[in-house]
Design a protein around this motif. Sequence first.
Motif, PDB file in Angstrom:
ATOM      1  N   VAL A 197       0.834  -1.204   0.000  1.00  0.00           N
ATOM      2  CA  VAL A 197       0.000   0.000   0.000  1.00  0.00           C
ATOM      3  C   VAL A 197       0.870   1.256   0.000  1.00  0.00           C
ATOM      4  O   VAL A 197       0.622   2.204  -0.767  1.00  0.00           O
ATOM      5  CB  VAL A 197      -0.959   0.003   1.205  1.00  0.00           C
ATOM      6  CG1 VAL A 197      -1.642   1.372   1.346  1.00  0.00           C
ATOM      7  CG2 VAL A 197      -2.010  -1.083   1.059  1.00  0.00           C
ATOM      8  N   LEU A 198       1.907   1.287   0.840  1.00  0.00           N
ATOM      9  CA  LEU A 198       2.776   2.462   0.887  1.00  0.00           C
ATOM     10  C   LEU A 198       3.493   2.660  -0.440  1.00  0.00           C
ATOM     11  O   LEU A 198       3.687   3.793  -0.901  1.00  0.00           O
ATOM     12  CB  LEU A 198       3.790   2.326   2.022  1.00  0.00           C
ATOM     13  CG  LEU A 198       3.234   2.364   3.447  1.00  0.00           C
ATOM     14  CD1 LEU A 198       4.371   2.312   4.461  1.00  0.00           C
ATOM     15  CD2 LEU A 198       2.387   3.609   3.681  1.00  0.00           C
ATOM     16  N   ASP A 199       3.884   1.566  -1.091  1.00  0.00           N
ATOM     17  CA  ASP A 199       4.539   1.669  -2.392  1.00  0.00           C
ATOM     18  C   ASP A 199       3.572   2.209  -3.440  1.00  0.00           C
ATOM     19  O   ASP A 199       3.923   3.074  -4.251  1.00  0.00           O
ATOM     20  CB  ASP A 199       5.066   0.295  -2.807  1.00  0.00           C
ATOM     21  CG  ASP A 199       5.751   0.325  -4.162  1.00  0.00           C
ATOM     22  OD1 ASP A 199       6.465   1.301  -4.454  1.00  0.00           O
ATOM     23  OD2 ASP A 199       5.575  -0.632  -4.938  1.00  0.00           O
ATOM     24  N   ALA A 200       2.325   1.716  -3.425  1.00  0.00           N
ATOM     25  CA  ALA A 200       1.356   2.119  -4.451  1.00  0.00           C
ATOM     26  C   ALA A 200       0.819   3.532  -4.229  1.00  0.00           C
ATOM     27  O   ALA A 200       0.582   4.274  -5.185  1.00  0.00           O
ATOM     28  CB  ALA A 200       0.195   1.117  -4.479  1.00  0.00           C
ATOM     29  N   MET A 201       0.631   3.909  -2.966  1.00  0.00           N
ATOM     30  CA  MET A 201       0.054   5.222  -2.672  1.00  0.00           C
ATOM     31  C   MET A 201       1.111   6.313  -2.566  1.00  0.00           C
ATOM     32  O   MET A 201       0.843   7.486  -2.843  1.00  0.00           O
ATOM     33  CB  MET A 201      -0.739   5.158  -1.361  1.00  0.00           C
ATOM     34  CG  MET A 201      -2.015   4.350  -1.446  1.00  0.00           C
ATOM     35  SD  MET A 201      -3.279   5.087  -2.509  1.00  0.00           S
ATOM     36  CE  MET A 201      -3.773   6.508  -1.523  1.00  0.00           C
ATOM     37  N   GLY A 202       2.312   5.946  -2.104  1.00  0.00           N
ATOM     38  CA  GLY A 202       3.381   6.926  -1.972  1.00  0.00           C
ATOM     39  C   GLY A 202       2.972   8.103  -1.121  1.00  0.00           C
ATOM     40  O   GLY A 202       2.413   7.955  -0.030  1.00  0.00           O
ATOM     41  N   GLU A 203       3.240   9.307  -1.635  1.00  0.00           N
ATOM     42  CA  GLU A 203       2.908  10.531  -0.905  1.00  0.00           C
ATOM     43  C   GLU A 203       1.407  10.812  -0.909  1.00  0.00           C
ATOM     44  O   GLU A 203       0.958  11.824  -0.359  1.00  0.00           O
ATOM     45  CB  GLU A 203       3.664  11.722  -1.493  1.00  0.00           C
ATOM     46  CG  GLU A 203       5.177  11.692  -1.248  1.00  0.00           C
ATOM     47  CD  GLU A 203       5.893  10.687  -2.153  1.00  0.00           C
ATOM     48  OE1 GLU A 203       5.281  10.237  -3.141  1.00  0.00           O
ATOM     49  OE2 GLU A 203       7.058  10.365  -1.858  1.00  0.00           O
ATOM     50  N   GLY A 204       0.612   9.943  -1.536  1.00  0.00           N
ATOM     51  CA  GLY A 204      -0.842  10.109  -1.520  1.00  0.00           C
ATOM     52  C   GLY A 204      -1.455   9.882  -0.152  1.00  0.00           C
ATOM     53  O   GLY A 204      -2.602  10.257   0.090  1.00  0.00           O
ATOM     54  N   LEU A 205      -0.716   9.242   0.759  1.00  0.00           N
ATOM     55  CA  LEU A 205      -1.136   9.098   2.150  1.00  0.00           C
ATOM     56  C   LEU A 205      -0.386  10.111   2.993  1.00  0.00           C
ATOM     57  O   LEU A 205       0.808  10.312   2.808  1.00  0.00           O
ATOM     58  CB  LEU A 205      -0.821   7.685   2.658  1.00  0.00           C
ATOM     59  CG  LEU A 205      -1.615   6.538   2.040  1.00  0.00           C
ATOM     60  CD1 LEU A 205      -0.994   5.202   2.432  1.00  0.00           C
ATOM     61  CD2 LEU A 205      -3.074   6.569   2.459  1.00  0.00           C
ATOM     62  N   HIS A 206      -1.096  10.749   3.940  1.00  0.00           N
ATOM     63  CA  HIS A 206      -0.396  11.761   4.738  1.00  0.00           C
ATOM     64  C   HIS A 206      -0.094  11.307   6.155  1.00  0.00           C
ATOM     65  O   HIS A 206       0.690  11.951   6.846  1.00  0.00           O
ATOM     66  CB  HIS A 206      -1.168  13.091   4.731  1.00  0.00           C
ATOM     67  CG  HIS A 206      -2.358  13.148   5.633  1.00  0.00           C
ATOM     68  ND1 HIS A 206      -3.642  13.043   5.186  1.00  0.00           N
ATOM     69  CD2 HIS A 206      -2.446  13.317   6.970  1.00  0.00           C
ATOM     70  CE1 HIS A 206      -4.478  13.150   6.195  1.00  0.00           C
ATOM     71  NE2 HIS A 206      -3.779  13.301   7.293  1.00  0.00           N
ATOM     72  N   ALA A 207      -0.682  10.186   6.610  1.00  0.00           N
ATOM     73  CA  ALA A 207      -0.389   9.738   7.974  1.00  0.00           C
ATOM     74  C   ALA A 207      -0.920   8.326   8.183  1.00  0.00           C
ATOM     75  O   ALA A 207      -1.765   7.828   7.419  1.00  0.00           O
ATOM     76  CB  ALA A 207      -1.008  10.675   9.009  1.00  0.00           C
ATOM     77  N   ILE A 208      -0.413   7.698   9.229  1.00  0.00           N
ATOM     78  CA  ILE A 208      -0.920   6.412   9.703  1.00  0.00           C
ATOM     79  C   ILE A 208      -1.737   6.652  10.965  1.00  0.00           C
ATOM     80  O   ILE A 208      -1.321   7.404  11.847  1.00  0.00           O
ATOM     81  CB  ILE A 208       0.236   5.449  10.006  1.00  0.00           C
ATOM     82  CG1 ILE A 208       0.923   5.004   8.705  1.00  0.00           C
ATOM     83  CG2 ILE A 208      -0.237   4.225  10.794  1.00  0.00           C
ATOM     84  CD1 ILE A 208       2.204   4.243   8.927  1.00  0.00           C
TER      85      ILE A 208
END
Length: 292
Positions: A207-218
Amino acid sequence: MLPLRVTLISLLVAASTLLHVVPLLTVAIVKALLPFRRLRRASNRLLTGVAESWIGVNNRVLDGLLQTRIDVQQDVALQQDGHYLVLANHQSWVDIIVLQHVFNRRIPLMRFFLKRQLFWVPLLGLAWWALDFPFMGRHTPRQIARRPELAGRDIEATRRACGKFREIPVAIMNFVEGTRFTPAKHARQGGPYRHLLKPKSGGVAFVLDAMGEGLHAILDVTIAYPDGRPSMMDLVANRVSEVRVHVRQRPIPAELLHGDYQNDRTFRVRFQQWMNGLWQDKDADMDRLLGG
């Protein structure tokens, strides 16, 4: 009184499901036929609104007929238009009800990675499909060893789902242990955690690889049941007096974005060490929440 409560809750939740699934599927079909991307994005907002109404009605039914108290501890300002990866421990199907109760309309609609077989659940399977919940094969290590291409299918399914999620506010939900906690599973694993199973890092890494900077936090969520792990029947029978939840926001380490978890052993070890550190903190949180 008990049979009456269980029957009433079941009927009200079933009625709520029927009431919301019809417009949900109608909007989904219209969305699939729309020729313009802007109109499809507007349809996403309608779909999300229907789903949040559905969850909200179910929450009110349970709040009105049960005495379960959900105690939430958090030190984070949640954003309804954010982009989150939500990580939680998993003990019971009640976990999903608790997560929806805590987060509905406070963060974007949570999307779960579901086993492909759940598509065939009456009404709910179609609803999950309409909301772009990703369906995964969940292949065993033995199956993947015999047919390595199966692992690639789930990775590609993750990438497709995350590609859709880049366009909308989203909270991607992952039960990192991969299965519900039981004493037998805990004993078989022989892990270092008192209250948890070992975390499985692969899905989080993809998920982190596919979304990259598209996620802003956990959002790191710990769920504890002081009365013991409940079944769904325990909940609707009003046998769950209290649930304790701790919500912590964590930054996403930049060095863990875009790594090749599958083929780069050094990166995989570093990622697993990071996940193990999160789980050590979570085990301590569980100990505190349970008063032990």
